[in-house]
Scaffold this motif. Structure first.
Motif, short mmCIF file in Angstrom:
data_model
loop_
_atom_site.label_atom_id
_atom_site.label_comp_id
_atom_site.label_asym_id
_atom_site.label_seq_id
_atom_site.Cartn_x
_atom_site.Cartn_y
_atom_site.Cartn_z
N ARG A 65 -4.09 -4.01 0.09
CA ARG A 65 -5.43 -4.28 0.47
C ARG A 65 -5.91 -3.60 1.73
O ARG A 65 -5.20 -4.16 2.79
CB ARG A 65 -6.02 -5.52 0.34
CG ARG A 65 -7.63 -5.54 0.27
CD ARG A 65 -8.21 -7.00 -0.23
NE ARG A 65 -7.41 -8.02 0.97
CZ ARG A 65 -6.62 -8.86 0.41
NH1 ARG A 65 -6.25 -8.90 -0.59
NH2 ARG A 65 -6.13 -9.78 1.62
N GLU A 117 -2.66 1.05 -3.82
CA GLU A 117 -3.29 -0.07 -4.85
C GLU A 117 -2.94 -1.59 -4.75
O GLU A 117 -3.80 -2.27 -4.59
CB GLU A 117 -2.98 0.46 -6.28
CG GLU A 117 -3.52 1.80 -6.87
CD GLU A 117 -3.12 2.09 -8.07
OE1 GLU A 117 -1.96 1.47 -8.53
OE2 GLU A 117 -3.40 3.11 -8.59
N ARG A 118 -1.71 -1.43 -3.87
CA ARG A 118 -1.23 -3.03 -3.77
C ARG A 118 -1.37 -3.64 -2.46
O ARG A 118 -1.06 -4.79 -2.12
CB ARG A 118 0.12 -2.90 -4.31
CG ARG A 118 0.39 -2.92 -5.76
CD ARG A 118 1.81 -2.46 -6.11
NE ARG A 118 2.12 -2.68 -7.58
CZ ARG A 118 1.91 -1.69 -8.49
NH1 ARG A 118 1.17 -0.49 -8.02
NH2 ARG A 118 2.15 -1.79 -9.62
N GLU A 126 -0.83 -6.08 4.41
CA GLU A 126 -2.06 -6.35 4.43
C GLU A 126 -2.60 -6.95 5.70
O GLU A 126 -3.92 -6.85 6.13
CB GLU A 126 -2.65 -7.23 3.15
CG GLU A 126 -2.38 -6.47 1.78
CD GLU A 126 -2.88 -7.31 0.61
OE1 GLU A 126 -3.14 -8.51 1.09
OE2 GLU A 126 -2.74 -6.93 -0.31
N HIS A 175 2.42 -7.23 0.13
CA HIS A 175 1.17 -7.83 0.59
C HIS A 175 1.37 -8.11 2.02
O HIS A 175 0.43 -8.40 2.80
CB HIS A 175 1.22 -9.43 -0.15
CG HIS A 175 2.31 -10.00 0.07
ND1 HIS A 175 2.46 -11.15 1.04
CD2 HIS A 175 3.57 -10.27 -0.81
CE1 HIS A 175 3.54 -11.57 0.93
NE2 HIS A 175 4.15 -11.23 -0.07
#
Length: 363
Positions: free
Chosen positions: A320, A317-318, A292, A289
């Motif tokens: 964003r 996919e993880r 992101e 994350h």
């Protein structure tokens, strides 16, 4: 020795023997092909892109070899008052060295400030103790490189294979850097976890057997590194063929295979054995994350047999907003095999990082 241990030892010997026999048989059967691929081809001038060496000393005293390519004002240009462009820091993978970035270095050379370094125990850097031969330590090494060679200003991190894992380790250790100083990330042919290295070494045997055999076989071979390194010597037919099979997905110039084979052969087997256990234990899904907050591109060849394309898809996919670039038919060394496509993907990511810099017109 118990009957169970005897059976395991026998299975291990059989597995190692099978792999060795297959490699030798392949080498004999394809010796003429090897000779033909090595003859009459002009190679790229790999390893010729150099800058003055810089030594970075890590927290445990290992001296890392690094090189910094500065911006050429005549090439870069730039408008007065423009935001500070990020320094690109390249982190190579397992058993390689900084020269693996040959094509990307040529692509950005003169236009961007770039930092390259050999990871501990690799290339021209000093040897690590076994205790510090970990992905976590590599993350701390990367932080030391940033502190010493990019003490201020924005940074873009680009990691290949184990180098991508190094970037993930840094994100776990120093999450506040991402979105502040780190403004872009390139993850090439890497994984956040779920690796099963025994599947790469021998996909034909059951998991339950290979999970036990592979680490023990590596530990056993590490007891006689001189013999193993002799078999892995640069230029051997077996090494050439194995490198071609595992590094590339398509036919490439022999000079590419020889260059990768040389980097692999120059990495002592003891080093390979010390770092090898890291990969099955590697699990950094929980820190993805952090990416992101920055411009992120994930690049992988669809025929990568080391860190297969599924790993890149899971990361995309993880994260964003991350861009996933699937390089058709390319293998683990897509950064060489499809250099233009990889460099273009990095160029777009760096441009996106530029656009979100304070003071930029798009920010």
């Amino acid at each position: 020795m118990s009957s169970r241990r005897r059976r395991l030892a026998a299975l291990g010997a059989a597995a190692v023997g099978t792999v060795a026999a297959a490699a030798v048989a392949g080498a004999v059967a394809e010796r003429k092909l090897v000779g033909r691929r090595r003859t009459g081809e002009e190679g790229d001038d790999f390893g010729a892109l150099r800058s003055d060496p810089v030594v970075v000393e890590t927290e445990d005293g290992v001296r890392l070899h690094a090189e910094v390519d500065e911006v050429d004002p005549d090439v870069a240009g730039g408008a007065p008052g423009a935001s500070v462009e990020p320094t690109l820091v390249f982190v190579h993978g397992y058993a390689l060295n900084l020269d693996c970035w040959h094509f990307q270095r040529a692509h950005f050379r003169g236009r961007r400030r770039m930092v390259f370094y050999d990871q501990r125990s690799h290339g021209r850097s000093g040897r690590s103790t076994k205790h510090h031969a970990t992905i976590e330590q590599l993350g701390r090494d990367l932080k030391t490189v940033l502190d010493e060679l990019v003490p201020d200003g924005p940074v873009v991190l680009v990691g290949h294979s184990m180098g991508g894992m190094t970037v993930m380790a840094l994100a776990e250790q120093e999450p506040e850097l991402f979105g502040e100083r780190v403004v872009g990330v390139g993850l090439i042919s890497t994984a956040a976890g779920g690796l099963r290295t025994h599947k790469v070494l021998h996909p034909l045997l059951p998991d339950r057997i290979m999970r036990q055999i592979t680490p023990r076989a590596m530990a056993l071979l590490a007891r006689a590194p001189g013999l193993v390194d002799g078999a892995r010597r640069t230029g051997s037919d077996v090494g050439f063929l194995v490198t071609g099979k595992f590094a590339f997905g398509t036919e490439v110039p022999a000079s590419y295979v020889e260059f990768v084979d040389e980097m692999l052969a120059q990495t002592p087997f003891e080093v390979l054995a010390e770092f090898f256990p890291n990969f099955d234990l590697h699990d950094k899904f929980s820190v993805l994350h952090a990416f992101e907050k920055v411009a992120t591109v994930i690049v992988c060849g669809t025929d990568d047999v080391i860190t297969s394309i599924g790993h890149s898809r899971k990361m995309a996919e993880r994260i964003r907003g991350a861009q996933l670039v699937e390089v058709l038919d390319a293998g683990h060394m897509a950064l060489m095999e499809r250099a233009d496509q990889v460099s273009s993907a990095l160029e777009r990511m760096v441009a996106a990082a530029d656009a979100h810099q304070p003071g930029s017109q798009s920010a």
